[in-house]
Design a protein around this motif. Structure first.
Motif, mmCIF file in Angstrom:
data_model
loop_
_atom_site.group_PDB
_atom_site.id
_atom_site.type_symbol
_atom_site.label_atom_id
_atom_site.label_comp_id
_atom_site.label_asym_id
_atom_site.label_seq_id
_atom_site.Cartn_x
_atom_site.Cartn_y
_atom_site.Cartn_z
ATOM 1 N N GLU A 139 44.338 -14.097 -1.095
ATOM 2 C CA GLU A 139 45.558 -13.800 -1.229
ATOM 3 C C GLU A 139 44.770 -15.247 -0.274
ATOM 4 O O GLU A 139 46.509 -17.396 -0.825
ATOM 5 C CB GLU A 139 46.384 -13.153 -0.502
ATOM 6 N N GLN A 140 44.341 -15.759 0.732
ATOM 7 C CA GLN A 140 44.157 -17.730 1.014
ATOM 8 C C GLN A 140 43.900 -18.522 -0.478
ATOM 9 O O GLN A 140 43.911 -19.561 0.055
ATOM 10 C CB GLN A 140 43.100 -17.287 2.514
ATOM 11 N N GLN A 141 42.621 -18.366 -0.824
ATOM 12 C CA GLN A 141 42.519 -19.205 -2.259
ATOM 13 C C GLN A 141 44.131 -19.045 -2.765
ATOM 14 O O GLN A 141 44.211 -20.345 -3.401
ATOM 15 C CB GLN A 141 41.578 -18.485 -2.916
ATOM 16 N N HIS A 142 44.964 -17.913 -2.975
ATOM 17 C CA HIS A 142 46.013 -18.393 -3.826
ATOM 18 C C HIS A 142 47.405 -19.091 -2.856
ATOM 19 O O HIS A 142 47.671 -19.498 -3.295
ATOM 20 C CB HIS A 142 46.848 -17.545 -4.191
ATOM 21 N N ASP A 143 47.442 -19.259 -1.436
ATOM 22 C CA ASP A 143 47.712 -20.389 -0.333
ATOM 23 C C ASP A 143 47.627 -21.841 -0.701
ATOM 24 O O ASP A 143 48.569 -22.456 -0.491
ATOM 25 C CB ASP A 143 47.806 -19.963 0.643
ATOM 26 N N GLU A 144 45.992 -21.697 -0.892
ATOM 27 C CA GLU A 144 45.845 -23.159 -0.947
ATOM 28 C C GLU A 144 46.015 -23.287 -2.510
ATOM 29 O O GLU A 144 46.134 -24.755 -2.091
ATOM 30 C CB GLU A 144 44.502 -23.091 -0.617
#
Length: 439
Positions: A139-144
């Motif tokens: 999820e954090q990778q997609h947030d970036e």
């Protein structure tokens, strides 16, 4: 019944909540029309990322780990990143913003129910909460990725954050890293992903690496010295791309009639800050700059040795500063700021040999192709990294201001095509060291 894993459950819940708060902030910052707009063919519509985040969580936590009935098994194909290239996703019958929000919330409720009941031990997917850590990182990778989409969108600013801290000390020059074996990768980090594994010893010859990444003012000197026009500085592939794409400066930069440089940053037009690390440059641009400067890009193993190796103990640490989790004084992470910090802003995050900004601020291009380590075995699926191994991708290290702490460590490996510029990527320089200098 007592729970020996209560602290781990609390940590998992915290990182999942942090990721979801960021996801919602990024998607709530714009109206529904903009959520469904493709701001660049390089990126998905934000609403696709939102539902994809939920779909991956459903697949791995609700269905696989939890053994629950599907929430929606009719949309798996729509949100399979390998089925549909980014450029084609706006044409898909995607969930509406309201449907995507409702879906991800339903999935999250069920995922927390799984968390309450999972033993967090036993099979590898459950051991130490690996599946939950994998999903938080995803999820954090997609947030970036969504943050990069925000950078590409046109219009007034919608994201806001305080400026990063000022420089605390002058950082310049280079440091010689002695040659010898060091342990690269990990076999013990519970949430490390498959391409970081297994730990193995690598014999790295002595090399010198810059204490700081290349800054905007240094990059301006390269431009002023006709760096983009001098074919001898570029690889054949890089020169062809430079000509085809008409590259003349980092992405989002423009030069005013008086010679001053300006940039667009999340809707703001502002002077390019001289002391910040340069970002939005491709591997080819980084390589050309390095040749212009009489140096080269570090290899991936050199970068990791500079970031992890402790000369006092001879061991590899999790981060440049040690094994403790990143704090605000260590590194510029987590979208706490919306730009890199000036060089020297995080002295507490330096390595024992005095190399700064190795974690956070900007991803760093290395010269290495993305390949598996000796003994690599994909887990839990080949499509996470194995399918990308080969000469097409270059490795990036270190994370950016848009990378969350859960998704970065000294062993973490990112990769991308060498032409990519929309990512928050910069670089630092290295060079070979003659024998007399290495001792």
């Amino acid at each position: 019944m007592s729970d020996d894993h209560s602290a781990l459950r609390s940590t998992i819940a915290s990182v999942l909540d942090r990721a979801r708060a960021r996801t919602l902030a990024l998607t709530d910052a714009v109206g529904d029309d903009e959520l469904c707009t493709q701001h660049s063919p390089l990126m998905s519509p934000l609403v696709w990322d939102l539902a994809h985040i939920g779909n991956q969580e459903e697949l791995w936590l609700v269905r696989d780990l939890g053994g629950r009935e599907p929430v929606r098994n009719d949309i798996d194909d729509l949100y399979d990143a390998f089925q549909h290239p980014r450029a084609s996703r706006p044409q898909l019958p995607l969930l509406s913003p309201a449907e995507a929000r409702a879906y991800t919330q339903t999935v999250r409720d069920k995922a927390f129910d799984v968390l309450d009941r999972d033993p967090l031990s036993g099979p590898r997917l459950s051991a130490n909460g690996f599946a939950f850590g994998m999903i938080a990182q995803h999820e954090q990778q997609h947030d970036e990725t969504m943050l990069a989409t925000h950078q590409l969108r046109r219009g007034a600013p919608v994201l806001h954050a305080p400026a990063p801290p000022p420089s605390a000390r002058r950082v310049s020059g280079e440091v010689v890293i002695p040659g010898g074996l060091f342990e690269m990768g990990t076999s013990t980090d519970a949430w490390a992903l498959d391409n970081e594994r297994p730990a193995h010893f690598v014999d790295v010859a002595a090399f010198a690496i810059d204490r700081a990444p290349v800054t905007n003012d240094q990059y301006m000197a390269f431009i002023d010295d006709d760096g983009y026009a001098r074919q001898e500085l570029w690889s054949r592939e890089g020169w062809a791309h430079r000509n085809a794409s008409m590259l003349s400066a980092p992405l989002f930069w423009r030069r005013d009639s008086d010679g001053s440089w300006w940039r667009r940053r999340f809707g703001l037009i502002e002077p390019v800050p001289a002391a910040e690390p340069v970002v939005h440059v491709s591997f080819h641009e980084a390589e050309a700059f390095a040749r212009w400067a009489g140096k080269r890009l570090p290899t991936e193993s050199e970068w990791e040795k500079a970031a992890r190796w402790d000369p006092a103990s001879g061991r590899s640490r999790r981060y440049p500063w040690g094994d403790e989790e990143p704090a605000a004084h260590h590194a510029n992470l987590g979208q706490r700021h919306l730009q890199p910090a000036p060089v020297g802003a995080y002295p507490a995050g330096a390595s024992p040999l005095g190399v700064h900004h190795l974690i956070g601020d900007m991803w760093e291009w290395t010269s290495s192709h993305f390949r598996g380590y000796p003994g690599f075995a994909h887990f839990p699926y080949a499509e996470y990294s194995e399918v990308f191994f080969g000469a097409a991708h270059r490795v990036l290290r270190g994370g950016s201001f848009g990378t969350d702490a859960v998704a970065i460590r000294g062993t973490f490996r990112n990769w991308d095509y060498p032409i990519r510029r929309q990512i928050f990527a910069g670089f630092r320089l290295a060079r070979d060291v003659p024998a007399e200098e290495a001792t």
